[in-house]
Scaffold this motif. Structure first.
Motif, PDB file in Angstrom:
ATOM      1  N   ALA A   1      -7.967   3.712   2.828  1.00  0.00           N
ATOM      2  CA  ALA A   1      -8.660   4.556   1.845  1.00  0.00           C
ATOM      3  C   ALA A   1      -9.458   5.677   2.526  1.00  0.00           C
ATOM      4  CB  ALA A   1      -9.571   3.699   0.983  1.00  0.00           C
ATOM      5  N   LYS A   2      -9.865   5.458   3.762  1.00  0.00           N
ATOM      6  CA  LYS A   2     -10.632   6.483   4.498  1.00  0.00           C
ATOM      7  C   LYS A   2      -9.800   7.720   4.794  1.00  0.00           C
ATOM      8  CE  LYS A   2     -13.699   3.152   6.685  1.00  0.00           C
ATOM      9  NZ  LYS A   2     -14.183   2.595   7.953  1.00  0.00           N
TER      10      LYS A   2
ATOM     11  N   GLU B   1       1.869   1.902  -3.495  1.00  0.00           N
ATOM     12  CA  GLU B   1       0.741   2.349  -4.316  1.00  0.00           C
ATOM     13  C   GLU B   1       0.283   3.763  -3.956  1.00  0.00           C
ATOM     14  OE1 GLU B   1      -2.185  -0.623  -3.504  1.00  0.00           O
ATOM     15  OE2 GLU B   1      -1.027  -2.199  -4.502  1.00  0.00           O
ATOM     16  N   LYS B   2       0.481   4.149  -2.720  1.00  0.00           N
ATOM     17  CA  LYS B   2       0.008   5.456  -2.232  1.00  0.00           C
ATOM     18  C   LYS B   2       1.180   6.235  -1.645  1.00  0.00           C
ATOM     19  CE  LYS B   2      -4.733   4.092  -1.379  1.00  0.00           C
ATOM     20  NZ  LYS B   2      -5.280   4.801  -2.507  1.00  0.00           N
TER      21      LYS B   2
ATOM     22  N   PHE C   1      -7.932   9.246   2.624  1.00  0.00           N
ATOM     23  CA  PHE C   1      -7.758  10.058   1.401  1.00  0.00           C
ATOM     24  C   PHE C   1      -9.040  10.737   0.998  1.00  0.00           C
ATOM     25  CE2 PHE C   1      -4.214   7.158   1.305  1.00  0.00           C
ATOM     26  CZ  PHE C   1      -3.181   7.957   0.879  1.00  0.00           C
TER      27      PHE C   1
ATOM     28  N   ARG D   1      -6.789  -2.189   3.144  1.00  0.00           N
ATOM     29  CA  ARG D   1      -6.873  -1.178   2.085  1.00  0.00           C
ATOM     30  C   ARG D   1      -8.090  -0.259   2.300  1.00  0.00           C
ATOM     31  NH1 ARG D   1      -3.614  -1.999  -2.149  1.00  0.00           N
ATOM     32  NH2 ARG D   1      -2.616  -4.020  -2.291  1.00  0.00           N
ATOM     33  N   ALA D   2      -9.222  -0.852   2.668  1.00  0.00           N
ATOM     34  CA  ALA D   2     -10.426  -0.044   2.883  1.00  0.00           C
ATOM     35  C   ALA D   2     -10.239   0.929   4.048  1.00  0.00           C
ATOM     36  CB  ALA D   2     -11.622  -0.963   3.140  1.00  0.00           C
TER      37      ALA D   2
ATOM     38  N   ILE E   1       0.840  -1.207   0.000  1.00  0.00           N
ATOM     39  CA  ILE E   1       0.000   0.000   0.000  1.00  0.00           C
ATOM     40  C   ILE E   1       0.871   1.252   0.000  1.00  0.00           C
ATOM     41  CG2 ILE E   1      -1.708   1.310   1.325  1.00  0.00           C
ATOM     42  CD1 ILE E   1      -2.823  -1.473   2.240  1.00  0.00           C
TER      43      ILE E   1
ATOM     44  N   HIS F   1      -6.843  11.039   8.882  1.00  0.00           N
ATOM     45  CA  HIS F   1      -6.856  12.068   7.840  1.00  0.00           C
ATOM     46  C   HIS F   1      -6.645  13.362   8.604  1.00  0.00           C
ATOM     47  CE1 HIS F   1      -7.750  14.284   4.204  1.00  0.00           C
ATOM     48  NE2 HIS F   1      -8.361  15.135   5.004  1.00  0.00           N
TER      49      HIS F   1
END
Length: 126
Positions: free
Chosen positions: A123-124, A68-69, A126, A119-120, A65, A101
Protein backbone atom coordinates in the motif's frame (compact mmCIF):
# COMPACT_ATOMS: atom_id res chain seq x y z
CA UNK A 1 12.30 -35.04 -34.95
CA UNK A 2 12.60 -32.24 -32.42
CA UNK A 3 15.30 -29.64 -32.80
CA UNK A 4 17.64 -28.89 -29.92
CA UNK A 5 15.78 -25.63 -29.23
CA UNK A 6 12.43 -27.46 -29.15
CA UNK A 7 13.85 -29.93 -26.63
CA UNK A 8 15.18 -27.12 -24.44
CA UNK A 9 11.82 -25.34 -24.56
CA UNK A 10 9.95 -28.53 -23.69
CA UNK A 11 12.25 -29.26 -20.77
CA UNK A 12 11.94 -25.66 -19.55
CA UNK A 13 8.15 -25.79 -19.77
CA UNK A 14 8.08 -29.09 -17.88
CA UNK A 15 10.34 -27.73 -15.14
CA UNK A 16 8.26 -24.57 -14.85
CA UNK A 17 5.05 -26.60 -14.58
CA UNK A 18 6.64 -28.85 -11.94
CA UNK A 19 8.05 -25.98 -9.92
CA UNK A 20 6.32 -25.63 -6.53
CA UNK A 21 6.44 -21.82 -6.85
CA UNK A 22 4.79 -20.64 -10.06
CA UNK A 23 5.57 -17.06 -10.88
CA UNK A 24 2.68 -14.73 -11.40
CA UNK A 25 4.71 -11.61 -12.08
CA UNK A 26 7.07 -10.98 -14.93
CA UNK A 27 10.77 -11.81 -14.88
CA UNK A 28 12.89 -8.85 -13.84
CA UNK A 29 14.00 -6.71 -16.76
CA UNK A 30 16.24 -3.74 -15.97
CA UNK A 31 14.93 -1.53 -18.80
CA UNK A 32 11.28 -2.24 -18.00
CA UNK A 33 11.98 -1.63 -14.31
CA UNK A 34 13.61 1.74 -15.07
CA UNK A 35 10.66 2.70 -17.29
CA UNK A 36 8.19 1.80 -14.56
CA UNK A 37 10.22 3.84 -12.08
CA UNK A 38 10.31 6.83 -14.43
CA UNK A 39 6.53 6.57 -14.82
CA UNK A 40 6.12 6.67 -11.00
CA UNK A 41 4.48 3.22 -10.98
CA UNK A 42 3.87 1.03 -7.93
CA UNK A 43 6.41 -1.79 -8.17
CA UNK A 44 7.04 -4.99 -6.22
CA UNK A 45 10.31 -6.86 -6.67
CA UNK A 46 9.70 -10.42 -5.45
CA UNK A 47 12.86 -12.45 -4.83
CA UNK A 48 11.88 -16.11 -4.81
CA UNK A 49 13.23 -19.62 -5.12
CA UNK A 50 11.38 -22.75 -6.21
CA UNK A 51 12.67 -24.71 -3.20
CA UNK A 52 11.73 -22.07 -0.60
CA UNK A 53 8.80 -22.89 1.73
CA UNK A 54 8.41 -19.25 2.76
CA UNK A 55 8.20 -18.23 -0.91
CA UNK A 56 5.41 -20.81 -1.35
CA UNK A 57 3.54 -19.13 1.51
CA UNK A 58 4.05 -15.66 0.02
CA UNK A 59 2.98 -16.63 -3.51
CA UNK A 60 -0.83 -16.79 -3.03
CA UNK A 61 -0.77 -13.56 -1.04
CA UNK A 62 1.14 -11.72 -3.78
CA UNK A 63 -1.09 -13.25 -6.48
CA UNK A 64 -4.23 -12.05 -4.68
CA UNK A 65 -2.83 -8.53 -4.28
CA UNK A 66 -1.91 -8.51 -7.99
CA UNK A 67 -5.55 -9.26 -8.82
CA UNK A 68 -6.80 -6.54 -6.49
CA UNK A 69 -4.28 -3.93 -7.67
CA UNK A 70 -3.91 -4.19 -11.44
CA UNK A 71 -1.68 -1.08 -11.44
CA UNK A 72 0.95 -2.90 -9.37
CA UNK A 73 3.88 -4.11 -11.45
CA UNK A 74 5.47 -7.27 -10.07
CA UNK A 75 8.96 -8.31 -11.10
CA UNK A 76 10.07 -11.79 -10.13
CA UNK A 77 13.73 -12.39 -9.36
CA UNK A 78 15.01 -15.97 -9.23
CA UNK A 79 17.27 -16.17 -6.20
CA UNK A 80 19.29 -19.02 -7.68
CA UNK A 81 20.07 -17.53 -11.09
CA UNK A 82 19.80 -13.72 -10.97
CA UNK A 83 22.87 -12.94 -8.87
CA UNK A 84 23.48 -9.61 -10.62
CA UNK A 85 19.95 -8.46 -9.72
CA UNK A 86 20.42 -9.60 -6.12
CA UNK A 87 23.59 -7.53 -5.91
CA UNK A 88 21.82 -4.52 -7.43
CA UNK A 89 19.11 -4.63 -4.75
CA UNK A 90 21.44 -5.75 -1.93
CA UNK A 91 19.44 -8.94 -1.34
CA UNK A 92 20.98 -11.80 0.60
CA UNK A 93 17.99 -14.10 1.08
CA UNK A 94 15.12 -15.50 -0.93
CA UNK A 95 11.57 -14.52 0.13
CA UNK A 96 12.57 -10.85 0.02
CA UNK A 97 9.90 -8.37 -1.07
CA UNK A 98 10.95 -4.85 -2.11
CA UNK A 99 8.32 -2.19 -2.76
CA UNK A 100 8.91 0.95 -4.81
CA UNK A 101 6.90 4.03 -5.65
CA UNK A 102 8.67 5.14 -8.76
CA UNK A 103 12.38 5.36 -8.04
CA UNK A 104 11.95 5.44 -4.26
CA UNK A 105 12.12 2.23 -2.23
CA UNK A 106 9.28 2.52 0.29
CA UNK A 107 9.32 -0.90 2.01
CA UNK A 108 11.31 -4.12 2.25
CA UNK A 109 10.93 -7.38 4.12
CA UNK A 110 12.43 -10.84 4.15
CA UNK A 111 10.42 -13.87 5.15
CA UNK A 112 7.16 -12.03 5.81
CA UNK A 113 4.08 -14.25 5.41
CA UNK A 114 1.41 -12.22 7.23
CA UNK A 115 -1.04 -11.09 4.51
CA UNK A 116 -1.94 -7.89 6.39
CA UNK A 117 1.70 -6.85 6.72
CA UNK A 118 2.45 -7.62 3.06
CA UNK A 119 -0.63 -5.63 2.02
CA UNK A 120 0.47 -2.71 4.22
CA UNK A 121 3.93 -2.76 2.64
CA UNK A 122 2.52 -2.73 -0.89
CA UNK A 123 0.00 0.00 0.00
CA UNK A 124 2.98 2.34 0.55
CA UNK A 125 3.63 2.24 -3.20
CA UNK A 126 0.28 3.86 -4.04
Amino acid sequence: MLSRLDKVLLIGAALFAWSPVAWAGQPFDAKAFQSAQAAEKAILVDVTASWCPTCRQQRPIVEQIEKEKPDLIVYEVDFDTAKNVLKRFRVQYQSTLIVFHGAKEVARSTGETDPALIRAMIAKAF
